[in-house]
Design a protein around this motif. Structure first.
Motif, PDB file in Angstrom:
ATOM      1  N   ASP A 128      40.290 -14.990 -19.707  1.00 15.78           N
ATOM      2  CA  ASP A 128      39.495 -15.676 -20.718  1.00 15.78           C
ATOM      3  C   ASP A 128      38.477 -14.739 -21.371  1.00 15.78           C
ATOM      4  N   TYR A 129      37.819 -13.949 -20.532  1.00 19.68           N
ATOM      5  CA  TYR A 129      36.754 -13.090 -21.059  1.00 19.68           C
ATOM      6  C   TYR A 129      37.316 -11.991 -21.958  1.00 19.68           C
ATOM      7  N   MET A 130      38.448 -11.436 -21.584  1.00 20.12           N
ATOM      8  CA  MET A 130      39.064 -10.399 -22.403  1.00 20.12           C
ATOM      9  C   MET A 130      39.420 -10.946 -23.778  1.00 20.12           C
ATOM     10  N   SER A 135      36.654 -10.717 -29.142  1.00 19.78           N
ATOM     11  CA  SER A 135      36.339 -11.223 -30.490  1.00 19.78           C
ATOM     12  C   SER A 135      34.845 -11.116 -30.764  1.00 19.78           C
ATOM     13  N   LEU A 136      34.032 -11.470 -29.755  1.00 20.81           N
ATOM     14  CA  LEU A 136      32.587 -11.390 -29.931  1.00 20.81           C
ATOM     15  C   LEU A 136      32.126  -9.947 -30.125  1.00 20.81           C
ATOM     16  N   ALA A 137      32.681  -9.052 -29.308  1.00 22.74           N
ATOM     17  CA  ALA A 137      32.292  -7.644 -29.387  1.00 22.74           C
ATOM     18  C   ALA A 137      32.627  -7.057 -30.751  1.00 22.74           C
ATOM     19  N   MET A 138      33.782  -7.395 -31.276  1.00 20.09           N
ATOM     20  CA  MET A 138      34.210  -6.871 -32.574  1.00 20.09           C
ATOM     21  C   MET A 138      33.371  -7.422 -33.714  1.00 20.09           C
ATOM     22  N   ALA A 141      28.496  -8.761 -31.542  1.00 13.83           N
ATOM     23  CA  ALA A 141      27.637  -9.567 -30.669  1.00 13.83           C
ATOM     24  C   ALA A 141      26.810  -8.674 -29.745  1.00 13.83           C
ATOM     25  N   SER A 142      25.622  -9.130 -29.417  1.00 12.55           N
ATOM     26  CA  SER A 142      24.728  -8.366 -28.540  1.00 12.55           C
ATOM     27  C   SER A 142      25.199  -8.455 -27.084  1.00 12.55           C
ATOM     28  N   GLU A 143      24.661  -7.547 -26.244  1.00  4.71           N
ATOM     29  CA  GLU A 143      24.983  -7.573 -24.818  1.00  4.71           C
ATOM     30  C   GLU A 143      24.539  -8.884 -24.184  1.00  4.71           C
ATOM     31  N   GLU A 144      23.445  -9.428 -24.676  1.00  5.68           N
ATOM     32  CA  GLU A 144      22.943 -10.705 -24.148  1.00  5.68           C
ATOM     33  C   GLU A 144      23.950 -11.824 -24.374  1.00  5.68           C
ATOM     34  N   LYS A 145      24.550 -11.853 -25.573  1.00  8.94           N
ATOM     35  CA  LYS A 145      25.551 -12.883 -25.869  1.00  8.94           C
ATOM     36  C   LYS A 145      26.808 -12.689 -25.026  1.00  8.94           C
ATOM     37  N   LEU A 146      27.214 -11.446 -24.848  1.00  2.00           N
ATOM     38  CA  LEU A 146      28.400 -11.158 -24.032  1.00  2.00           C
ATOM     39  C   LEU A 146      28.146 -11.534 -22.571  1.00  2.00           C
ATOM     40  N   SER A 147      26.923 -11.255 -22.090  1.00  2.00           N
ATOM     41  CA  SER A 147      26.565 -11.607 -20.722  1.00  2.00           C
ATOM     42  C   SER A 147      26.564 -13.123 -20.528  1.00  2.00           C
TER      43      SER A 147
END
Length: 213
Positions: A128-130, A135-138, A141-147
């Motif tokens: 799920d995370y991958m 999509s968020l990383a591309m 998105a900030s590290e906070e959002k990814l976390s």
């Protein structure tokens, strides 16, 4: 028989019985299996005092270990919730000891662990995370959002673990020290740790091998 003689016989009989009872109440050595039970109970309740007495590795503070993995930059309430949820699930394992074997000052005890399939949950989480994290990383998105996404997804898959369908039988090694049996120190990737973690170590190893190829 005279009453005086009867009293003497009665006193001697009671004295002998008392001596036998006292001998039966003498301190008996705790067996390796009983020590393994104490270790496992203390692990579940995170009883540091008992663990220090029966485990060669000293304490096994899972909460501190998990919190030590937190990224201070992204540590927040949702991460604390994830750790609590994971702790509650990890310590909810069932066990049964058997097959005690003693060889001098060494002993082994078999332990059947029944718990949740954390390995499968982690595998689903990564999938799920991958997908969503990429999509968020591309999109920048900030590290906070990814976390936050990682914690949200991990909580989702941990909450799905409602049935203890993972079983594994492992061996605990013990040694006698100063007349007391002690569970020997366990490696972090040992079969016992993998069993308590519901196959999580096996899953980690598989991913590490894949990444190394």
């Amino acid at each position: 028989m005279r009453k005086k003689n009867m009293r003497i016989v009665l006193v001697l009989t009671l004295t002998a019985l008392l001596a036998l009872m006292m001998a039966g109440c003498g301190k008996q050595e705790v067996t390796p299996r009983q020590t393994a039970d104490r270790f496992l109970d203390a692990l579940q309740s995170q009883d540091e005092d008992v663990l220090k007495k029966v485990y060669a590795g000293g304490s096994v503070n899972l909460k501190e270990s998990l919190q030590g993995q937190k990224d201070d930059a992204g540590a927040d309430e949702i991460e604390d919730e994830t750790i609590k949820l994971l702790m509650d699930k990890l310590l909810d394992f069932s066990y049964r000891t058997s097959d005690e074997k003693i060889d001098g000052d060494k002993a082994t005890v078999k332990v059947k662990i029944t718990t949740y399939s954390f390995g499968n949950a982690f595998r689903d989480f990564v999938t799920d995370y991958m997908s969503q994290g990429m999509s968020l990383a591309m999109s920048g998105a900030s590290e906070e959002k990814l976390s936050k996404l990682a914690n949200t997804l991990l909580q989702k898959h941990l909450k799905k673990l409602t049935k203890k369908d993972f079983e594994k039988t492992v061996t605990l090694s013990l040694k006698r020290k100063d007349g007391q049996w002690i569970v020997q120190k366990l490696d972090k990737d040992s079969a016992f740790v993998d069993a308590v973690c519901g196959g999580l170590i096996t899953t980690f190893t598989q991913y590490a091998n894949q990444l190394g190829q």
